[in-house]
Design a protein around this motif. Structure first.
Motif, short mmCIF file in Angstrom:
data_model
loop_
_atom_site.label_atom_id
_atom_site.label_comp_id
_atom_site.label_asym_id
_atom_site.label_seq_id
_atom_site.Cartn_x
_atom_site.Cartn_y
_atom_site.Cartn_z
N GLY A 140 -47.26 -23.71 122.20
CA GLY A 140 -47.62 -23.36 120.84
C GLY A 140 -47.89 -21.87 120.68
O GLY A 140 -47.91 -21.10 121.65
N VAL A 141 -48.10 -21.45 119.42
CA VAL A 141 -48.39 -20.05 119.10
C VAL A 141 -49.81 -19.71 119.55
O VAL A 141 -50.75 -20.44 119.27
CB VAL A 141 -48.23 -19.80 117.60
N SER A 142 -49.96 -18.60 120.23
CA SER A 142 -51.29 -18.10 120.60
C SER A 142 -51.71 -17.04 119.58
O SER A 142 -51.02 -16.03 119.40
CB SER A 142 -51.26 -17.49 122.00
N SER A 143 -52.85 -17.27 118.92
CA SER A 143 -53.31 -16.32 117.92
C SER A 143 -53.72 -14.99 118.53
O SER A 143 -53.58 -13.93 117.91
CB SER A 143 -54.49 -16.91 117.14
N SER A 144 -54.23 -15.04 119.77
CA SER A 144 -54.72 -13.81 120.41
C SER A 144 -53.62 -13.06 121.15
O SER A 144 -53.65 -11.83 121.26
CB SER A 144 -55.86 -14.14 121.39
N GLN A 145 -52.62 -13.78 121.68
CA GLN A 145 -51.53 -13.12 122.41
C GLN A 145 -50.48 -12.53 121.47
O GLN A 145 -49.77 -11.60 121.84
CB GLN A 145 -50.86 -14.11 123.37
N SER A 146 -50.38 -13.08 120.28
CA SER A 146 -49.41 -12.57 119.30
C SER A 146 -49.95 -11.30 118.65
O SER A 146 -51.14 -11.00 118.74
CB SER A 146 -49.14 -13.64 118.24
N GLY A 147 -49.07 -10.53 118.01
CA GLY A 147 -49.50 -9.25 117.45
C GLY A 147 -48.81 -8.88 116.16
O GLY A 147 -47.75 -9.41 115.82
N VAL A 148 -49.46 -7.96 115.40
CA VAL A 148 -48.92 -7.46 114.14
C VAL A 148 -49.02 -5.94 114.16
O VAL A 148 -50.09 -5.39 114.41
CB VAL A 148 -49.71 -8.00 112.93
N THR A 149 -47.92 -5.25 113.90
CA THR A 149 -47.91 -3.78 113.83
C THR A 149 -47.19 -3.34 112.56
O THR A 149 -46.38 -4.09 111.99
CB THR A 149 -47.22 -3.14 115.04
N ALA A 150 -47.49 -2.11 112.10
CA ALA A 150 -46.85 -1.55 110.90
C ALA A 150 -46.43 -0.12 111.18
O ALA A 150 -47.16 0.63 111.85
CB ALA A 150 -47.79 -1.59 109.71
N SER A 151 -45.28 0.26 110.68
CA SER A 151 -44.78 1.63 110.86
C SER A 151 -43.91 2.00 109.66
O SER A 151 -42.99 1.24 109.30
CB SER A 151 -43.97 1.74 112.14
N PRO A 152 -44.18 3.14 109.00
CA PRO A 152 -45.31 4.04 109.27
C PRO A 152 -46.62 3.45 108.75
O PRO A 152 -46.60 2.50 107.96
CB PRO A 152 -44.92 5.30 108.49
N THR A 153 -47.71 4.03 109.18
CA THR A 153 -49.02 3.53 108.77
C THR A 153 -49.52 4.19 107.49
O THR A 153 -50.54 3.77 106.95
CB THR A 153 -50.06 3.75 109.88
N THR A 154 -48.81 5.20 107.00
CA THR A 154 -49.14 5.85 105.72
C THR A 154 -47.88 5.94 104.87
O THR A 154 -46.85 6.45 105.34
CB THR A 154 -49.72 7.25 105.94
N ILE A 155 -47.97 5.44 103.64
CA ILE A 155 -46.84 5.48 102.71
C ILE A 155 -47.35 5.96 101.35
O ILE A 155 -48.55 5.89 101.06
CB ILE A 155 -46.16 4.11 102.56
N ALA A 156 -46.43 6.44 100.52
CA ALA A 156 -46.79 6.86 99.16
C ALA A 156 -46.66 5.68 98.21
O ALA A 156 -45.84 4.78 98.43
CB ALA A 156 -45.89 8.00 98.72
N ALA A 157 -47.46 5.68 97.17
CA ALA A 157 -47.37 4.63 96.14
C ALA A 157 -45.97 4.63 95.55
O ALA A 157 -45.41 5.69 95.22
CB ALA A 157 -48.41 4.86 95.06
N SER A 158 -45.39 3.45 95.42
CA SER A 158 -44.03 3.34 94.89
C SER A 158 -43.74 1.89 94.54
O SER A 158 -44.54 0.99 94.82
CB SER A 158 -43.00 3.82 95.92
N THR A 159 -42.57 1.66 93.96
CA THR A 159 -42.11 0.30 93.69
C THR A 159 -41.17 -0.19 94.78
O THR A 159 -40.46 -1.17 94.61
CB THR A 159 -41.40 0.23 92.33
#
Length: 277
Positions: free
Chosen positions: A42-61
């Protein structure tokens, strides 16, 4: 081969119907058959991960967006393919694009985040309904300066007195976010002038952190329904809400009158009329 009294394990792989017979001869002579099955790790909540790139963006649609990558693993840290990932983000004005499919052979799936509202966004994910412990932070900054807006409106005031609290004008982007980096020079003038007054005080004023404050404004003539107009080069202007300026009575022009001017002592009365000008 198998002998009576010994355990027997049967491993079944693939798909389709399986038939297991636990006796040879009559059903009354059948031994007890235990069937165990597993759907896989099954899925492990602690072993799985979430990342974002870039971490800073400008307001937009959507022109400026952060790519969110979710890596799904089991309890042993092995990547899980075929998992369904759902993304979410805190705050308002967000557009979250969900992954196009399930996780690949590396256990990853990607989506995107954009927003018209400036601020810190926390991105979270679930995989096969399991909430992943790790989250990703994305900061949305204001877009380019586009317009002015009154943050603190002018209030009713006596002629020649300073308008309090100070009138404030914000520099905003096209989505209404205050542009905190703006130091734009903002000017104020009377837009609607019912009393033929003149605006006194310091103007223009340079914005600080996107806000121009006018602390010494006054108008000399009384009138009902004055408005102020804010302007800045290259930006859409703004008009304040209406306010009133009341006059100050003049000692020399105001009058006091009595009628009648003669009354009998102890029994008469006179009406006193004061006219303030």
């Amino acid at each position: 081969g198998w002998a009576s009294g010994n355990a027997l394990a049967i491993v079944i792989q693939g798909t389709g119907k399986r038939t297991a017979v636990a006796y040879n001869g009559t059903a009354a002579a059948a031994p007890l058959l235990h069937v165990e099955y597993s759907t896989g790790p099954g899925v492990s909540s602690s072993q799985s991960g979430v990342t974002a790139s870039p971490t800073t963006i400008a307001a937009s649609t959507g022109a400026s967006a952060s790519t969110v990558t979710v890596t799904v693993r089991d309890a042993n840290g092995n990547p899980l393919s075929g998992a369904t990932v759902v993304l979410s983000a805190t705050g308002t004005g967000n557009t979250v694009t969900q992954p196009a499919g399930t996780t690949n052979a590396n256990g990853t799936a990607t989506g995107t985040l954009s927003s018209t509202a400036a601020g810190l966004k926390t991105v979270s994910a679930t995989a096969n309904g399991v909430a992943i412990t790790q989250t990703a932070a994305v900061t949305v900054t204001p877009a380019a300066a586009a317009a002015l807006a009154f943050a603190a409106q002018p209030t009713n005031v006596v002629a020649d007195a300073v308008i309090t609290p100070a009138v404030q004008v914000e520099v905003r982007d096209q989505f209404g976010n205050r542009v905190t980096t703006a130091s734009t020079s903002v000017g104020l003038a009377i837009a609607t002038n019912p009393g033929g007054g003149t605006l006194s005080g310091t103007t223009p004023v340079a914005a600080v952190n996107g806000v121009a404050s006018f602390a010494d404004l006054s108008i000399g003539n009384a009138g009902t329904g004055y408005t102020l107009g804010a302007t800045a080069q290259g930006l859409t202007g703004a008009t304040s809400t209406a306010f009133n300026v009341t006059g100050v009575p003049s000692a020399s022009l105001s009058t006091v009158a009595a009628s009648p001017t003669s009354i009998a002592a102890g029994s008469g009365s006179a009406t006193i009329t004061v006219t303030a000008r």
